[in-house]
Design a protein around this motif. Structure first.
Motif, PDB file in Angstrom:
ATOM      1  N   GLY A 367      30.121  52.586   1.408  1.00 18.16           N
ATOM      2  CA  GLY A 367      31.233  52.119   2.113  1.00 18.16           C
ATOM      3  C   GLY A 367      30.950  51.351   3.222  1.00 18.16           C
ATOM      4  N   ASP A 368      29.636  51.584   4.067  1.00 19.06           N
ATOM      5  CA  ASP A 368      29.337  50.857   5.161  1.00 19.06           C
ATOM      6  C   ASP A 368      28.655  49.500   4.942  1.00 19.06           C
ATOM      7  OD1 ASP A 368      27.090  51.959   4.179  1.00 19.06           O
ATOM      8  OD2 ASP A 368      26.544  52.824   6.098  1.00 19.06           O
ATOM      9  N   ILE A 369      28.494  49.211   3.610  1.00 22.23           N
ATOM     10  CA  ILE A 369      27.963  47.799   3.124  1.00 22.23           C
ATOM     11  C   ILE A 369      29.027  46.969   2.594  1.00 22.23           C
ATOM     12  CG2 ILE A 369      26.344  46.829   1.545  1.00 22.23           C
ATOM     13  CD1 ILE A 369      24.829  49.448   1.777  1.00 22.23           C
ATOM     14  N   ALA A 370      29.720  47.201   1.786  1.00 26.39           N
ATOM     15  CA  ALA A 370      30.943  46.189   1.144  1.00 26.39           C
ATOM     16  C   ALA A 370      31.591  47.114   0.371  1.00 26.39           C
ATOM     17  CB  ALA A 370      30.261  45.320   0.335  1.00 26.39           C
ATOM     18  N   SER A 371      33.105  46.737   0.398  1.00 28.10           N
ATOM     19  CA  SER A 371      33.986  47.511   0.012  1.00 28.10           C
ATOM     20  C   SER A 371      34.020  47.026  -1.758  1.00 28.10           C
ATOM     21  CB  SER A 371      35.630  47.290   0.358  1.00 28.10           C
ATOM     22  OG  SER A 371      35.730  45.883  -0.017  1.00 28.10           O
ATOM     23  N   GLU A 372      33.606  45.982  -2.124  1.00 28.29           N
ATOM     24  CA  GLU A 372      33.307  45.439  -3.479  1.00 28.29           C
ATOM     25  C   GLU A 372      32.396  46.337  -4.316  1.00 28.29           C
ATOM     26  OE1 GLU A 372      33.270  43.470  -0.729  1.00 28.29           O
ATOM     27  OE2 GLU A 372      34.894  42.274  -0.990  1.00 28.29           O
ATOM     28  N   ALA A 373      31.377  46.607  -3.251  1.00 31.14           N
ATOM     29  CA  ALA A 373      30.097  47.597  -3.986  1.00 31.14           C
ATOM     30  C   ALA A 373      30.909  48.910  -4.354  1.00 31.14           C
ATOM     31  CB  ALA A 373      29.216  47.417  -2.988  1.00 31.14           C
ATOM     32  N   VAL A 374      31.586  49.535  -3.545  1.00 35.09           N
ATOM     33  CA  VAL A 374      32.178  50.726  -3.857  1.00 35.09           C
ATOM     34  C   VAL A 374      33.108  50.732  -5.150  1.00 35.09           C
ATOM     35  CG1 VAL A 374      33.661  52.618  -3.069  1.00 35.09           C
ATOM     36  CG2 VAL A 374      32.347  51.391  -1.688  1.00 35.09           C
TER      37      VAL A 374
END
Length: 453
Positions: A367-374
């Protein structure tokens, strides 16, 4: 066309369809590669024009075209380099026109994929003004085949395959600490197994904390320098690692002439600046099911938990310079575990998220990296164990999948490399017992003579 010719054509089409589904690599080498190359060469200019990647030609070029051919001057696409086929796709380089940037090409990757009939298109900047297009012909994560040639060094382990058909290399010197999350049967243990097996062949101290009575890490006991199988043993092992870290800082101070009273936080160098004959071996600490270190039932256990968490945070904050790295694994790792959990997670630069049971678990990792990754992590199917989303604090992320490695093969590698374990006297009391392997008889055993009256 005769019936025999028609039957042969239908058989060829059916065989190609079967090969594309069952053996995608063979289908790509025989059918997919020539077809994609032909599409690329035939439609390169029109595709670039449709994607908005063409620019107006220079004044001299326009004058030359009008003087020689008297044709209409049309926009020109980026200059294309040589097409280089690979076992999984194609690679070619493009020289961008003035005013273009790699993001323009990356935004058209999906259009290029459909135009040239490939599985995916990835864009990588090679140098200013030049980008490389990596075309992947089929889904390489469905059946993982690691690249044959990989140049890796100390503390570098090719542990999985990325979706662009390149190896995901776990580099501890670039990403010191990592968090690995995943639900049961998601492939988290397979990821850890490949990682330990890769490090077993290197002169690295391997330390494990497995509070599930050692069922995950005990098979690798011959190669481990220390192993804690419950919270009580972990509470005894962590202070020893912290003391080892402090001794390494003292070694750096003595070698570089730093005053003995200098705080550890102000030392900017690390063990890699020491001579090779004085440099201590790097230490990798594996923690399986980290939540077991946070769970408490009594007041006494709460005090022990606070001490262990404090020591883990110290190792995460200061361990890199001393050559101590963390690999923290679990099913969930959030603030609900208790005091210090969020602070410890913030120190774990690398993130690997396998299939999780809820979106909140994916947000804990990515979540603290990229929303697309979530969203990508939540879309991992249960039918693809080992598939995960990996990212770091730079904001980049990609999908990876770990190759299958049996527990017997991993344990055999650890037994064969047991002699490579560096000697750390402070960890000797925690060294796990590895029973010797039974020696098989090399020939027939003579039967005893019968007893006679």
């Amino acid at each position: 066309m005769t019936w025999a010719e028609l039957g042969g054509s239908l058989a060829a089409i059916g065989g190609a369809a079967y090969a594309r589904h069952a053996h995608p690599a063979a289908y790509w080498s025989t059918v997919g590669l020539p077809v994609s190359v032909a599409r690329l060469l035939a439609s390169y200019s029109s595709t670039m024009d449709a994607c908005g990647l063409t620019v107006e030609p220079s004044r001299w070029r326009a004058l030359a075209v009008k003087a020689t051919t008297r044709r209409e001057v049309r926009p020109v696409p980026p200059r294309r380099g040589m097409i280089r086929p690979t076992s999984t796709g194609l690679r070619l380089r493009l020289r961008l026109a003035p005013g273009q940037e790699p993001a323009d090409v990356a935004a058209s990757a999906e259009r290029l994929r459909h135009a040239w009939g490939v599985h995916a298109v990835y864009v990588r900047e090679v140098k200013p003004g030049v980008v490389e297009l990596r075309l992947v012909g089929f889904d390489v994560l469905r059946k993982v085949r690691m690249p044959r040639r990989m140049d890796v060094g100390l503390l570098q382990v090719p542990v999985a395959l990325k979706e662009d058909a390149t190896a995901f290399v776990r580099d501890y010197r670039a990403v010191p600490h990592q968090l690995v999350l995943g639900a049961t049967l998601s492939g988290k243990s397979m990821f850890l197994r490949n990682l330990i097996t890769g490090l077993a062949t290197q002169p690295v101290v391997l330390v494990g904390i497995d509070c599930k009575r050692g069922v995950e890490l005990a098979p690798f006991a011959p190669r481990l320098s220390a192993l804690a199988t419950d919270p009580e043993q972990a509470a005894e092992l962590l202070p020893v690692l912290v003391k080892e870290m402090e001794d390494r800082y003292d070694l750096i101070k003595a070698r570089q002439g730093i005053a003995p009273g200098t705080p550890d936080e102000e030392i900017t160098s690390d063990i890699w600046g020491l001579p090779e004959n004085e440099r201590p071996a790097p230490v990798v600490l594996f923690i399986d099911e980290v939540a077991e270190l946070f769970l408490i039932a009594t007041r006494k256990e709460e005090e022990r938990r606070d001490e262990m968490v404090t020591q883990l945070i110290r190792l995460a904050q200061l361990g890199r310079a001393a050559g101590i790295y963390l690999e923290v694994c679990g099913q969930r790792f959030g603030a609900e575990l208790g005091k210090g959990a969020t602070m410890l997670r913030a120190q774990l630069t690398g993130r690997v998220c396998h299939r999780v049971n809820d979106e909140a678990s994916a947000k804990m990792a990515l979540g603290d990296i990229a929303s697309e990754a979530v969203y990508a992590a939540c879309a991992v199917a249960a039918e693809l164990p080992g598939l995960a989303v990996v990212g770091d604090t730079s904001g980049g992320w990609s999908r990876i999948r770990t190759p299958h490695l049996s527990l017997a093969d991993a344990a055999a590698t650890c037994r064969e490399t047991a002699h490579l374990a560096p000697d750390v006297p402070a960890l000797t009391p925690f060294r796990p017992y590895a029973p010797p392997m039974p020696v098989k008889a090399s020939g027939p055993v003579a039967a005893p003579r019968p007893v006679t009256d």
